[in-house]
Design a protein around this motif. Structure first.
Motif, short mmCIF file in Angstrom:
data_model
loop_
_atom_site.label_atom_id
_atom_site.label_comp_id
_atom_site.label_asym_id
_atom_site.label_seq_id
_atom_site.Cartn_x
_atom_site.Cartn_y
_atom_site.Cartn_z
N GLY A 133 0.81 -1.21 0.00
CA GLY A 133 0.00 0.00 0.00
C GLY A 133 0.84 1.26 0.00
O GLY A 133 2.07 1.21 -0.15
N GLY A 134 0.18 2.40 0.18
CA GLY A 134 0.91 3.66 0.19
C GLY A 134 -0.02 4.85 0.26
O GLY A 134 -1.25 4.72 0.24
N ARG A 135 0.59 6.01 0.37
CA ARG A 135 -0.14 7.28 0.46
C ARG A 135 0.43 8.26 -0.55
O ARG A 135 1.65 8.48 -0.60
CB ARG A 135 0.01 7.90 1.86
N ILE A 136 -0.45 8.88 -1.33
CA ILE A 136 -0.07 9.94 -2.26
C ILE A 136 -0.88 11.18 -1.89
O ILE A 136 -2.10 11.10 -1.71
CB ILE A 136 -0.34 9.54 -3.72
N LEU A 137 -0.19 12.31 -1.77
CA LEU A 137 -0.84 13.56 -1.40
C LEU A 137 -0.44 14.65 -2.37
O LEU A 137 0.75 14.93 -2.55
CB LEU A 137 -0.46 13.95 0.02
N PHE A 138 -1.42 15.27 -3.01
CA PHE A 138 -1.19 16.40 -3.90
C PHE A 138 -1.43 17.71 -3.15
O PHE A 138 -2.26 17.77 -2.24
CB PHE A 138 -2.13 16.35 -5.11
#
Length: 251
Positions: A133-138
């Motif tokens: 999994g992971g987290r992407i933040l714009f």
């Protein structure tokens, strides 16, 4: 809480990106800190390393696809994985719509949109392969929600990033990758403090009575990339002290 996760933050030599880097490192995240200016990246990483936790600099152009891929590879090579990506790098080129030039439009689009898009792509490929999994933040902006004079191009890119966050829910959720956006309003940074009227103007027209600090934005970023936010994806969070609810012009 973060169990030695690894994060990339672009455009983090100062301001909001640096504040996020501090919070993440303090929470135990190993940080790869990017800035286009080598001196800013080096000094910021050294400060975090000394005072907050593990951080290495990786200077370069966060809108260049080859550089982006090298940066993601560096994170994995150095620390073994990539778990969090915060696409904070962006530029603001003010200009009247009727006189805006193709060069300025292309520059804003390349950094704000293409850089964020391809950073997310490169990181998501690694996250998919890792199967963890992971987290992407714009990093969006209130200008993606409310019109600002002389910021048509900039606001357009910020609204597009929020749509990208929504769209990637369809493509990345099966890999347990969440994608969200932050939309800061007026914020006190190294850039805005040079405007003698900035703080007083935004204090007058912001319902909470002040502009944001970089820590205000960083606290929200820390939550959205944390394990506690695992069921939040495709969302945009406005942090503007209520300004976008009333929207008085600063001009």
């Amino acid at each position: 809480m973060f169990n030695k996760q690894v994060a990339i933050i672009t455009g983090a030599g100062q301001g909001i990106g640096l504040a996020i880097g501090r919070k993440l490192a303090t929470a135990g995240v190993r940080v790869v800190l990017n800035d286009k200016e080598e001196g800013l990246a080096r000094d910021a990483a050294a400060q975090i390393q000394k005072e907050h936790g593990i951080c290495i600099p990786f200077a370069g152009d966060a809108s260049d696809v080859t550089f982006i891929e090298a940066m993601v590879d560096k994170a994995v090579t150095q620390f073994g994985s990539i778990d969090i990506v915060i696409a904070n790098a962006g530029i603001t080129l003010f200009g009247e719509f009727l006189n805006y030039t193709p060069d300025d439009l292309n520059a804003v689009m390349k950094v704000n949109l293409a850089g964020s898009f391809f950073l997310a792509q490169a990181a998501a490929r690694k996250m998919k392969a890792q199967q963890t999994g992971g987290r992407i933040l714009f990093m969006s902006s209130v200008t993606g929600h409310q019109a600002h004079k002389n910021l048509a191009a900039y606001g357009m890119t910020k609204a597009a990033l929020e749509m990208l966050a929504k769209t990637l829910v369809v493509e990345l959720s099966e890999y347990r990758i969440t994608v969200n956006a932050l939309a800061p309003g007026a914020t006190l940074t190294e850039r805005t403090v040079h405007d003698a009227t900035y703080e007083s103007t935004w204090s007058r027209i912001t319902p909470t009575g002040r502009p944001a600090t970089t820590d205000d934005i960083a606290h929200a970023a820390l939550f959205l990339v944390s394990p506690q936010a695992g069921h939040i994806t495709g969302q945009s969070l406005i942090i503007d002290g209520g300004w976008s609810s009333v929207s008085p012009s600063p001009y």
